[in-house]
Design a protein around this motif. Sequence first.
Motif: not given
Length: 419
Positions: A160-165
């Motif tokens: 979630e921190k990396s905001k990757v799908p």
Amino acid sequence: MGTGFLWNSHAPDVTRQLPGARGFAVIPALQTKNLLTHMAKKTLNIGLVGYGFMGRTHAHAYHNAAQFFDLPLTPVLKAVCGRDGAKAKAFADNWGATIVETDWRKLIANKDIDAIDIVTPNDSHAEIAIAAAKAGKMVLCEKPLSLDGKQGAEMVKVIEKSKVPNTVWYNYRRVPAVTLAKQIIDSGKLGKIFHYRANFLQDWTISADLPQGGAGLWRLDAKAAGSGVTGDLLAHCIDTAIWLNGPLTDVTAMTETFIKKRKHTGTGKMQEVKIDDACTFMGHFANGSLALFESTRYARGHKALYTLEINGENGSIRWDLHDLHRLQYFDYRDEGIVRGWRSVHVTDGDQPYMKNWWVPGLQIGYAETFTHQVADFVRAVGEGKPCHPTFRDALETQYVCDAVLASAKSGKWVKCKHA
Ligand code: SOE
């Protein structure tokens, strides 16, 4: 090469990079969509880590998804990674992947790869997923998410921190009949829900001669798998149940390990078996309904029988993996003289996913559930939306598994943590 998208689901106008450009030209989401439809489709390059049975189901899905679904990007299985280079190459050649790696770190470092798909034994999911997310790659992870909730929570934090799908392959949600069950339940047709029960029965580990560890059989080794039927099979049932009927609040469980010692392929020695061969649990859902779940690998005659049933005040639904294209539906409000269980053959164009396949009456199967997940994932990526089950959704399932195993150990009711 690749999508060139900038992942930031929290940006107010969901801005993305120009497709294909690796620079930082930023345009609004709607414009991106229009552009995508007018340009040759870009690829979404997948790097698959692992090449066993689940690897085949995923490879098959990447192969077919864009052939059957209109997608904003074309998923391409570009690379395969596995410890045994020769096997990885054979797998890659079979599915048309052009890159072969024996070190997943190299795969993650490869700039041409947009998404990492993890189909390795459970004990390596966390390390690979976390490294991939930190490198800005999208992550698709085979179920269960992790060995336990603690590890799963760490994965969720990083992803979630990396905001990757991201998504976890709980594929049974995408059996058209199960998706139809979701639509019926959400429409309120069943009314108040009283009961949810599910079974996942198999019989492939009854022989005491079967070793633990190694290809496929790592599922019998607690170090690699985390748990036995709870994480492998009940996790599927729990994921579907939470999706259809909401969160579980508390559980009471029992587990059994019928074969106490098995030869370990790693050490060559007879070692204690630490996985659960069978697990039964009861519980409560937050909506007040009662849960009853059972899974075993010792149900002689059952190969992979996943069944679920949900009973509400107006009606009931039943589904069975061995007859996966049918949904059994009972509606008490039907006229009395014809009231009874209907067996809905889920093959019509207005039923979930089916307009993309054949003509009404002709069915699809297990493999297509993975194709649906790829199609939904790629669409979600195009729209900047999450593809469920996300890592966080899968963590909720993991917490229920933890509660089930803790209850079996303590003999007490255990509350489920929530993701
Ligand atoms: C175990 O036999 C297994 O292959 C699971 O690992 C899968 O998740 C399930 O769908 C079928 O059974």
